[in-house]
Design a protein around this motif. Structure first.
Motif, short mmCIF file in Angstrom:
data_model
loop_
_atom_site.label_atom_id
_atom_site.label_comp_id
_atom_site.label_asym_id
_atom_site.label_seq_id
_atom_site.Cartn_x
_atom_site.Cartn_y
_atom_site.Cartn_z
N SER A 1 0.83 -1.21 0.00
CA SER A 1 0.00 0.00 0.00
C SER A 1 0.86 1.25 0.00
O SER A 1 0.53 2.26 -0.64
N ALA A 2 2.00 1.21 0.68
CA ALA A 2 2.90 2.37 0.72
C ALA A 2 3.50 2.62 -0.66
O ALA A 2 3.58 3.77 -1.12
N GLU A 3 3.91 1.55 -1.34
CA GLU A 3 4.50 1.72 -2.68
C GLU A 3 3.48 2.23 -3.69
O GLU A 3 3.80 3.09 -4.53
N LYS A 4 2.27 1.73 -3.62
CA LYS A 4 1.24 2.20 -4.55
C LYS A 4 0.98 3.69 -4.34
O LYS A 4 0.81 4.44 -5.31
N TRP A 5 0.95 4.10 -3.10
CA TRP A 5 0.73 5.52 -2.79
C TRP A 5 1.90 6.37 -3.29
O TRP A 5 1.70 7.44 -3.88
N LEU A 6 3.13 5.89 -3.07
CA LEU A 6 4.30 6.63 -3.54
C LEU A 6 4.37 6.70 -5.06
O LEU A 6 4.76 7.72 -5.63
N ASP A 7 3.98 5.61 -5.72
CA ASP A 7 3.98 5.59 -7.19
C ASP A 7 3.07 6.69 -7.75
O ASP A 7 3.39 7.36 -8.74
N LYS A 8 1.90 6.87 -7.12
CA LYS A 8 0.96 7.89 -7.58
C LYS A 8 1.53 9.30 -7.41
O LYS A 8 1.14 10.22 -8.13
N ARG A 9 2.46 9.45 -6.47
CA ARG A 9 3.05 10.76 -6.17
C ARG A 9 4.46 10.90 -6.75
O ARG A 9 5.19 11.82 -6.38
N ASP A 10 4.83 9.98 -7.65
CA ASP A 10 6.18 9.99 -8.24
C ASP A 10 7.24 9.94 -7.13
O ASP A 10 8.27 10.61 -7.19
N TRP A 11 6.96 9.15 -6.10
CA TRP A 11 7.84 8.91 -4.96
C TRP A 11 8.18 10.17 -4.16
O TRP A 11 9.26 10.31 -3.60
N GLU A 12 7.22 11.06 -4.11
CA GLU A 12 7.35 12.21 -3.20
C GLU A 12 6.66 11.84 -1.89
O GLU A 12 5.48 11.52 -1.88
N ASP A 13 7.41 11.87 -0.79
CA ASP A 13 6.84 11.37 0.45
C ASP A 13 5.90 12.37 1.11
O ASP A 13 5.68 13.47 0.59
N TRP A 14 5.36 11.99 2.25
CA TRP A 14 4.30 12.76 2.94
C TRP A 14 4.93 13.78 3.87
O TRP A 14 5.95 13.53 4.51
N GLY A 15 4.32 14.95 3.95
CA GLY A 15 4.78 15.95 4.90
C GLY A 15 5.68 16.99 4.26
O GLY A 15 5.97 16.95 3.08
#
Length: 222
Positions: free
Chosen positions: A208-222
């Motif tokens: 789930s973390a990788e799917k979320w990062l993929d959608k954001r082009d690996w830009e993390d949260w915060g």
């Protein structure tokens, strides 16, 4: 309302710095610099030991300081951490003693990675030791969740993928109001480890973390 016989604790006055000769200060700075160079943790987190205004400043940049060491005498030093526009005292003692406290910090006051150099307690190594020793994650990458360490959150490995290039880590602390946590994914990409903070709703698993990062082009949260 009258206040009678009320005892208020007085704030301990800050000890006065001692003005040492320039040659003595330079020798102390050189000793501190050697300690940093030989330290598994500090050599990765600090760029220099700077002598200024009779004190030693340890940090990456002038506006990103980790600690200050002030001479109180030829053999007595004061270790402090920055807090807003002031400094907070943590240790008084000889130079080697205060540098040892700086290196061995496990509470997040300075970096929170002290378990990497501490004598292992029990049979189970800390999450930091496992991440650095077994996965070869660099100290500077381990230190990236600095805010969570400063809030006294402790890391725990939640999941490791089969190829051992993804590690999901929870940072947790407990208080009277309950638990507080955050999650990061350590990921080996293009031959380098990176640390990515994950949005809580996407932090249940590595997938789930990788799917979320993929959608954001690996830009993390915060």
């Amino acid at each position: 309302m009258r206040w009678r016989n009320r005892s208020w604790s007085e704030r301990t006055p800050r000890p006065k710095a001692v003005k040492l000769p320039r040659e003595a200060l330079q020798r102390l700075r050189d000793r501190a610099a050697r300690f940093v160079e030989e330290s598994l943790i500090l050599r990765e987190l600090l760029d220099e030991v700077q002598l200024a205004r009779g004190c030693f400043y340890l940090g990456r940049e002038p506006d990103d300081l980790m600690a200050r060491i002030t001479p109180l005498g030829p053999q007595s030093m004061l270790l402090e951490s920055p807090r807003g526009n002031s400094w907070t005292e943590h240790k008084r003692g000889q130079l080697a003693a205060v540098l040892g406290v700086l290196e061995g910090d496990t509470q997040g006051t300075f970096h929170g990675l002290g378990s990497l150099v501490a004598k292992q307690q029990g049979s189970k190594p800390s999450a930091q030791v496992v991440l650095h020793r077994d996965f070869k994650i660099p100290v500077r990458v381990l230190a990236e969740p600095g805010y969570w360490y400063s809030m006294h959150r402790k890391p725990a490995i939640a999941e490791v993928n089969d190829t051992k290039d993804r590690v999901l880590v929870r940072f947790v602390t407990y208080g009277i109001s309950g638990s507080f946590h955050g999650t990061c994914l350590y990921a080996l990409r293009d031959g380098e480890w990176g640390c990515y903070t994950i949005k809580p709703s996407a932090s249940e698993t590595i997938s789930s973390a990788e799917k979320w990062l993929d959608k954001r082009d690996w830009e993390d949260w915060g």
